[in-house]
Each structure stands twice: as C-alpha cells, then as structure tokens.
Design a protein around this motif. Structure first.
Motif, PDB file in Angstrom:
ATOM      1  N   SER A 356      41.594  56.961  38.620  1.00 20.80           N
ATOM      2  CA  SER A 356      42.616  58.005  38.572  1.00 20.80           C
ATOM      3  C   SER A 356      44.019  57.423  38.704  1.00 20.80           C
ATOM      4  O   SER A 356      44.941  57.812  37.969  1.00 20.80           O
ATOM      5  CB  SER A 356      42.371  59.029  39.684  1.00 20.80           C
ATOM      6  OG  SER A 356      41.096  59.618  39.550  1.00 20.80           O
ATOM      7  N   ILE A 357      44.202  56.509  39.649  1.00 20.14           N
ATOM      8  CA  ILE A 357      45.519  55.889  39.820  1.00 20.14           C
ATOM      9  C   ILE A 357      45.916  55.142  38.559  1.00 20.14           C
ATOM     10  O   ILE A 357      47.061  55.232  38.083  1.00 20.14           O
ATOM     11  CB  ILE A 357      45.513  54.939  41.027  1.00 20.14           C
ATOM     12  CG1 ILE A 357      45.300  55.726  42.323  1.00 20.14           C
ATOM     13  CG2 ILE A 357      46.829  54.156  41.106  1.00 20.14           C
ATOM     14  CD1 ILE A 357      45.103  54.856  43.546  1.00 20.14           C
ATOM     15  N   ILE A 377      42.007  51.361  27.455  1.00 20.95           N
ATOM     16  CA  ILE A 377      40.618  50.922  27.627  1.00 20.95           C
ATOM     17  C   ILE A 377      40.546  49.683  28.515  1.00 20.95           C
ATOM     18  O   ILE A 377      39.721  49.612  29.445  1.00 20.95           O
ATOM     19  CB  ILE A 377      39.973  50.642  26.250  1.00 20.95           C
ATOM     20  CG1 ILE A 377      39.813  51.946  25.474  1.00 20.95           C
ATOM     21  CG2 ILE A 377      38.617  49.957  26.421  1.00 20.95           C
ATOM     22  CD1 ILE A 377      39.313  51.758  24.043  1.00 20.95           C
ATOM     23  N   GLY A 378      41.401  48.704  28.260  1.00 20.64           N
ATOM     24  CA  GLY A 378      41.375  47.466  29.042  1.00 20.64           C
ATOM     25  C   GLY A 378      41.668  47.701  30.512  1.00 20.64           C
ATOM     26  O   GLY A 378      40.968  47.187  31.403  1.00 20.64           O
ATOM     27  N   ALA A 379      42.703  48.495  30.793  1.00 19.52           N
ATOM     28  CA  ALA A 379      43.077  48.741  32.187  1.00 19.52           C
ATOM     29  C   ALA A 379      42.003  49.555  32.918  1.00 19.52           C
ATOM     30  O   ALA A 379      41.663  49.258  34.070  1.00 19.52           O
ATOM     31  CB  ALA A 379      44.414  49.476  32.247  1.00 19.52           C
ATOM     32  N   PRO A 410      42.273  38.735  44.414  1.00 16.78           N
ATOM     33  CA  PRO A 410      43.170  39.108  45.516  1.00 16.78           C
ATOM     34  C   PRO A 410      42.897  40.521  46.020  1.00 16.78           C
ATOM     35  O   PRO A 410      42.698  41.448  45.239  1.00 16.78           O
ATOM     36  CB  PRO A 410      44.571  39.020  44.879  1.00 16.78           C
ATOM     37  CG  PRO A 410      44.412  38.050  43.748  1.00 16.78           C
ATOM     38  CD  PRO A 410      43.016  38.282  43.222  1.00 16.78           C
ATOM     39  N   MET A 411      42.857  40.675  47.322  1.00 16.75           N
ATOM     40  CA  MET A 411      42.730  41.971  48.023  1.00 16.75           C
ATOM     41  C   MET A 411      41.367  42.623  47.852  1.00 16.75           C
ATOM     42  O   MET A 411      41.187  43.795  48.212  1.00 16.75           O
ATOM     43  CB  MET A 411      43.834  42.944  47.560  1.00 16.75           C
ATOM     44  CG  MET A 411      45.244  42.438  47.783  1.00 16.75           C
ATOM     45  SD  MET A 411      46.522  43.559  47.120  1.00 16.75           S
ATOM     46  CE  MET A 411      46.312  43.309  45.339  1.00 16.75           C
ATOM     47  N   ILE A 419      43.335  46.219  41.524  1.00 24.80           N
ATOM     48  CA  ILE A 419      44.717  46.253  41.031  1.00 24.80           C
ATOM     49  C   ILE A 419      44.973  45.153  40.002  1.00 24.80           C
ATOM     50  O   ILE A 419      45.467  45.410  38.888  1.00 24.80           O
ATOM     51  CB  ILE A 419      45.705  46.152  42.209  1.00 24.80           C
ATOM     52  CG1 ILE A 419      45.533  47.350  43.148  1.00 24.80           C
ATOM     53  CG2 ILE A 419      47.143  46.069  41.702  1.00 24.80           C
ATOM     54  CD1 ILE A 419      46.349  47.275  44.425  1.00 24.80           C
ATOM     55  N   ILE A 420      44.645  43.909  40.347  1.00 27.11           N
ATOM     56  CA  ILE A 420      44.892  42.789  39.421  1.00 27.11           C
ATOM     57  C   ILE A 420      44.025  42.914  38.170  1.00 27.11           C
ATOM     58  O   ILE A 420      44.527  42.743  37.047  1.00 27.11           O
ATOM     59  CB  ILE A 420      44.651  41.442  40.129  1.00 27.11           C
ATOM     60  CG1 ILE A 420      45.615  41.292  41.317  1.00 27.11           C
ATOM     61  CG2 ILE A 420      44.832  40.289  39.150  1.00 27.11           C
ATOM     62  CD1 ILE A 420      47.074  41.346  40.951  1.00 27.11           C
ATOM     63  N   PRO A 421      42.715  43.209  38.265  1.00 31.05           N
ATOM     64  CA  PRO A 421      41.912  43.382  37.046  1.00 31.05           C
ATOM     65  C   PRO A 421      42.421  44.508  36.150  1.00 31.05           C
ATOM     66  O   PRO A 421      42.344  44.404  34.922  1.00 31.05           O
ATOM     67  CB  PRO A 421      40.511  43.697  37.595  1.00 31.05           C
ATOM     68  CG  PRO A 421      40.470  43.019  38.916  1.00 31.05           C
ATOM     69  CD  PRO A 421      41.851  43.185  39.472  1.00 31.05           C
TER      70      PRO A 421
END
Length: 461
Positions: A356-357, A377-379, A410-411, A419-421
C-alpha cells in the motif's frame, strides 16, 4: 448542482471522515508507545505519525485522482494484481481484522472491567455483547446516504467532548514524569515506531473509505467532480490534524502514566487505568462510552465500505446483502477473542502495508517516471516479496532462516527491509520501460470522480 458548502457544513463533513478513522481499535497503540518509549517518545512517535497519519493524507490525495476508489490506482500495476490486492485489502478492513478487532476492544474496555465472570461466563458475555453490537452496526450501515448525519452530527460530538475531558485532565494534572525507555524502544526506535503505525490500519482504511465517503458527499448534494475532490481533500486535512493531535495526546497519557498505574502490555489497559486514575469511576465510564461510540463509527465505516466494494464487483448481490454477510462474518471472528484477532492479523498487515505504501508513493510520483507500468510492477514486486517474507516471519515461521538469508538487506530485521527492494525494483522497471519504449501514462481528467453509484444502497433504503 450544488458546488459550495458553508464552513460549518465542511467541519461536519471533516469530522465525519475523522470519525470513520477514529476507532476503538486504533486509539490503543499510541499509549503503549508512550509508556514503553517514555523520555525517548519523540523519535518513535514521529515515525508512528508518518504511517499512522501522514500516509492517510497522501492516500486521500491519490484517491482524489481516481474518483475516491482504489481500483484505478491498483490497476496501474496490473488488473490481476488489482483484483487480489483490493479483495484482500477490503476483507482486512472488514470481517478479517478491523470489525472483529473493534468489537473485541469495545468489549474488553467498555464492558469486561465492570464484570466479575468466570472464563465460561466471559465467553458467553462476549457472544451476547458482540451480537448486539453487530446488530446495531448492521442497522446503521444499511443506508450510506445518512452516514454524514449519523456520524458527523450525532456520534462524533459526543465522544469528542468526552475524549477532550480526559485528555485535558491529563495535561492539567499529569500523572507523573515520563520514564526511561524500555524494550523494544532501546534500539531501532524509528523503525519500531514506523511499523507500530501499521496497526492503526489508517493508511489502509483511507484507501478503503474513499468510495463510501464520496457517496456520502454526493448524498448532501455535492455532485460536480471538481467540487467533490475539493471537499474530499479539505475533509482529509481536518482528519489528519485531528488524528495527529489525538495520537500525540494518547502517547502523552501513556508516557506520563507509569508512576501512577504501572506498566501494561496493551494500550487498552493503559487508557482504562489512566482514565480511572484521572477521573475516578466517572473516567472509567467516560472511556467506556468513548470506546463504544468510536467502535460503532469504525464498524459502520468498514462494513459500509467493504459491502459497497463487493456489491460493485458482484452486481447480483446487493449492498444490503453484503452488509448482512460481512456483519455476521465479523461477529464470528470477534468471538475468537482480541488476542487471537491481533495475532492472526500481524502477518497480513506486514504484507499489505509495504504494498500500500509503495502504491501510494508511486501514484504521488507518477509524473516523474511518466507512469510507466514496468515501474509499478518492479516496485510492487520488490516490496511485495519482502513483505511476504516479513509476514511469514511475524507468524513465527522460518524466522532464523529468513534473518540469516536476508541479513544483507538493510533494515530487514527491523521490518523495513522492503524499502530498498521496492526502490531497486522501480528503478529496474524504469530501465525496462525505456528500453521497450513503453507508452507514458497520466491520469485522465475523465477518470476523476466517476465512481459508480452503489445503487443497491440507495434504492433499498
């Protein structure tokens, strides 16, 4: 065609949307953050407000691009994704989590403390209470056209005054000084507060409430698309201000309560005992009434929204029929008990929130990457895959295996590994889109505020 409303009417509409978000279930989290973080509450509460409040405003803004409906937003990823995501989202805000959570919280805070029952007696009392509570919710949800009158004019002012009395007393005569932080706020406090904001469900609720709220705006005579968007966003600003002040006040009560009432492992108990300390028996009764009324508003909003969504995708089943189906399903899950409801929902939230974010931020930034589908799609794939791992972990499965295998992200151990992926997936999607010369996609004006009317809800009232 009505295009303007007075300032008092706008305030009523804004308070109606605020009431839809302000539920018995989501006021119990900030007090616990305040108790556990104590003197260090600023950092985790700032993060808590990002997910618990900031994302609400962003969600309302992006919904204004799609007529108040989440489907056109998720369709930008892929129609198959949209169907699965929306169904899971609405079910989570309805019978799978929020409706049973609300009923359970209301029972635990408003009724159970006044009873001296055996375990068997408590189970039967929960069944009786939840049946009556569900019947009231179903009755008040059958006509969405009266939502503004019922919530904004009747219920919201009552619980707002009671809540302000308790909050005001906590500031005038603080229960004590904030204490040193304890686990889990001794390290990674920002990410802990960030993920704790998930449990309010407010960002997800914003995506769900849009359609039913816009129908309520239309019911008072605002039908011009641009005027609807303006009212929607103004109501969103009122809601965000209200939610921010509410959560900060709840955290203050929690942070100052330790000396007076000790520590508890859930925010509901913190609020109940703080009310007792501040105002005596009257405080306990007032908090019970607040929780009861906020529970009603939340359940009405959730039941109306999920029923409106499924009545639109299944025309043979009317809105009213879905109200009965989901109301009874929520009643069933309520009687598993609050602890079971909360525990089983954590994996679902850890999966849904990253999706959702990511979707909200992609829509906000759409013009910067030309709306390429491959970016969406990627995100979403990047966020969803790690969100799925987080959900499995939160269910207590393969915890060490995932932590060891994905420690390089990370995280990840703190719940922010998606977040990073998500960013990397979006960047890779952008490169693919440019290589494939994908068409640019903007939000056409014709898409805005064209959500179909839930005819069943109007014609059968």
């Amino acid at each position: 065609m009505k295009t303007k409303i007075s300032a008092p009417q706008m305030l009523v509409i804004g308070l109606t949307l605020f009431a839809m978000f302000l539920g018995a279930g989501n006021i119990i989290f900030a007090p616990l953050v305040g108790q556990q973080a104590g003197k260090s509450s600023l950092v985790p509460m700032s993060a808590f407000l990002l997910t618990g409040v900031g994302l609400v405003l962003l969600a309302i803004i992006v919904l204004a691009k799609a007529g108040g409906r989440v489907e056109p937003l998720s369709d930008r990823v892929h129609p198959w994704f949209s169907r699965g995501f929306c169904a899971l989202l609405f079910l989570a805000l309805g019978p799978l989590y929020v409706i049973p959570r609300t009923g359970s919280v209301v029972y635990e805070i408003a009724l159970k403390p006044h009873l001296d029952l055996s375990d068997d007696g408590a189970r039967w009392m929960l069944l009786a209470f939840s049946a009556a509570f569900t019947a009231l919710t179903i009755f008040l949800s059958l006509d969405m056209g009266k939502l503004v009158a019922r919530l904004g004019k009747l219920i919201t002012p009552v619980f707002s005054v009671l809540l302000l009395i308790i909050i005001g007393k906590s500031f005038l005569t603080p229960m004590g000084a904030p204490q040193d932080p304890i686990e889990p706020y001794l390290s990674s406090t920002f990410l802990k507060g960030f993920t704790e904001g998930y449990f309010t469900m407010d960002a997800l609720a914003a995506l769900v409430f849009g359609g039913v709220f816009i129908q309520s705006i239309k019911a008072i005579g605002i039908t011009e698309p641009r005027a609807i968007t303006e009212v929607f966003i103004k109501a969103g600003v009122i809601t965000v201000i209200g939610l921010s002040l509410l959560h900060i006040s709840m955290a203050w009560i929690g942070a100052t309560s330790v000396e007076a009432i000790g520590r508890f492992d859930n925010g509901g108990a913190v609020l109940a005992e703080s009310s007792r300390y501040l105002l005596g028996t009257g405080g306990v009764i007032a908090m019970g009434v607040i929780v009861l009324l906020t529970g009603i508003t939340t359940n009405i909003a959730c039941l109306s929204s999920v029923s409106e969504y499924f009545s639109n995708i299944t025309p043979r089943a009317s809105y009213r029929r879905w109200v009965y189906i989901f109301g009874l399903a929520g009643l069933l899950f309520t009687n598993f008990g609050l602890e079971t409801v909360l525990e089983t929902a954590i994996p679902l939230l850890m999966f849904l929130y990253p999706l959702s974010i990511t979707l909200i931020l992609l829509v906000m930034l759409n013009r910067f990457f030309s709306g390429y589908q491959s970016v969406y799609i990627g995100a979403i794939l990047g966020a969803g895959l790690i969100g799925l791992f987080d959900g499995i972990k939160s269910a207590g499965l393969f915890v060490d295996g995932f932590d060891n295998a994905l420690a390089f992200i990370p995280m990840f151990a703190q719940g922010g590994g998606w977040i990073i992926p998500a960013f990397a997936g979006g960047l890779l999607g952008y490169l693919v889109a440019r290589l494939r010369a994908e068409p640019k996609r903007e939000y056409p004006e014709a898409q805005r505020n064209t959500a179909s009317e839930p005819q069943q809800a109007v014609s059968n009232s």
